[in-house]
Design an enzyme around this catalytic site. Sequence first.
Site, mmCIF file in Angstrom:
data_model
loop_
_atom_site.group_PDB
_atom_site.id
_atom_site.type_symbol
_atom_site.label_atom_id
_atom_site.label_comp_id
_atom_site.label_asym_id
_atom_site.label_seq_id
_atom_site.Cartn_x
_atom_site.Cartn_y
_atom_site.Cartn_z
ATOM 1 C CE LYS A 111 -4.097 1.693 2.505
ATOM 2 N NZ LYS A 111 -4.967 1.405 3.675
ATOM 3 C CG ASP A 123 -0.096 10.602 -4.340
ATOM 4 O OD1 ASP A 123 -0.583 9.522 -3.931
ATOM 5 O OD2 ASP A 123 0.124 11.573 -3.583
ATOM 6 C CG ASP A 250 -13.273 -1.943 -3.845
ATOM 7 O OD1 ASP A 250 -14.464 -1.612 -3.658
ATOM 8 O OD2 ASP A 250 -12.317 -1.209 -3.557
#
Length: 449
Positions: A111, A123, A250
Site C-alpha cells: 500500500k 499519486d 473491492d
Amino acid sequence: MATILQPSRAILDLGDAFYDPVAAADFPQTILRFRNDRAAAEVGLNGLSDDDWVRHFGRFAPLPGSLDQPLALRYHGHQFRNYNPDIGDGRGFLFAQVQDGDGRLLDLGTKGSGQTPWSRFGDGRLTLKGGVREVLATEMLQALGVNTSRSFSLIETGEALERGDEPSPTRSAVLVRLSHGHIRIGTFQRLAYLRDAEAMARLVDYVLVNLHDDAPGDPVRLLQNVVAKTARLAASYMAAGFVHGVLNTDNINVTGESFDYGPWRFTPTWDPGHVAAYFDHAGLYAFGRQPEAIHWNAMQLAVSLRTLVDAEPLIAALDTFPDLYQSAVTDALLWRLGVTPRGSAQDRALVQTIEPAMRATETPIDRFFFDAFGGTIPERYGEPFAEARAALANYSARKDRRHPYWSGEPCSMLIDEVETIWSAIDERDDWAPFDAKIAAIRQMGEALA
C-alpha cells in the site's frame, strides 16, 4: 522448528488477464519504522537483516523463487453501492507469494508503493499516518480474535504528500501487508462484467484450491465457503466493537480475512449508529449495519457466479448467512467474555441479555469485557446487568485471570489515543508511544488467546 522460506508463484496460474506487471516507485528515503518479526517468523523471513528487509520491502527487490515483478491486480467493485468498473490496485501491488509452515498460501501486498495503470488521478502513495493507523488496527484486531491481514512492514519514504482531508504536506510511507490472498468479491465482479466465463471458472478453481483448501470445480461450494467466512468476519467485528468504515465489494476478501484499513474506528460504546468514515453520511457502514453490508456483498458474489451456475443453489447458500452470523457472533462474544460455551440456545440467550444492557447503559465496551472476563460481571454494573449476571454465573471460565494484563487497565484503541500516538510521531518524531502501544496490544492478545 524454524519455518523455512517457501516461495510461491501460484497467482501466475490465473494468467495475465488478471494483473498488470508494474514497477515500484523509487523513493527518496527508506527509513524502517516497523517490522513484524512475529508474522515474518511464520514464513521464514524473520532472519533478514534490516538492510535486506528494506531492500525487499522498501526497494522491492524480488524474493528468491517468488514473483519476478510486482503485479497490480485487476478488479471492479461496488463503492457505497455504486458500481465502479474503473478500479484496481491503484497504489499497491502483489509483491510476492509465500507459504507458511502449514503450507497455507500467503500474499505480501503493498500500500503506497507507487502508481499503476489503475491509479487514475491518484499519486499512488500512502501517508505515514495512514500506515501507522493500519499497523495499530491490524495489531488490535488480531489480539481481539479477528481474522485480519497483518501489517508486515512500514517504511517511511521521504516524500511530502498533499492531501485534502488532513494537514499537508504530510510524511509518506510504504506498507507491506501479509494476507491470505488478495482476491476480492470485486475480482469476480469484473469477470461477470466482462462476461468471461472461462476466466471465472479459472478463478473459482484458484480460490477453492489455494485459499479454501477445497476441491476445484464447484462455484456453489465457493459461495458457501465465502458466506460462512464472511459471516464470521461480521461477527468478529461486532464482538471487537470495530467499524471498518468502507465495506465495499473491492474491500471484501473471499477468504473472510479483514483488510485495507482506511477510516476505521473502534466504537466506545455499543452504538449501532457509530460510523468511521466522515463521508458515510447515510451510515451505510455504521457499526450495527456491518453484518447487513457484508451479507449484501456476498450477494454480489452470487450474482457474479450466475455466469457459471443457476440461481437456485446460490440463493440457498446466501440464505444461510443470518443463522451462520448469529452462531458466530454468539461464539465471538463468549470468547471475549472468556467463558466456555454451554449450548446454542443457552449461549444465544446470554448474549441477548448483554447487548441491550450495554446499549442502554452506554457502558464502555473494552471496560466491560475486561471486568467480566472469566464469567463474573461486577456488582457495580447494577440492575441493568442483573439478568446477564445471573445467566453468566452458570458458565465456566475458559481461561483464568492470572496473566499480568488483568492486573492493569483495559487496552483500547479509541480515536483520541490514535491521534495522540500520531501527534508524538508528527511533532517530535517520537515513536515510543507507538512502540509501547504495540507491546500493550500484544500483551492483551496473550491474555485473551
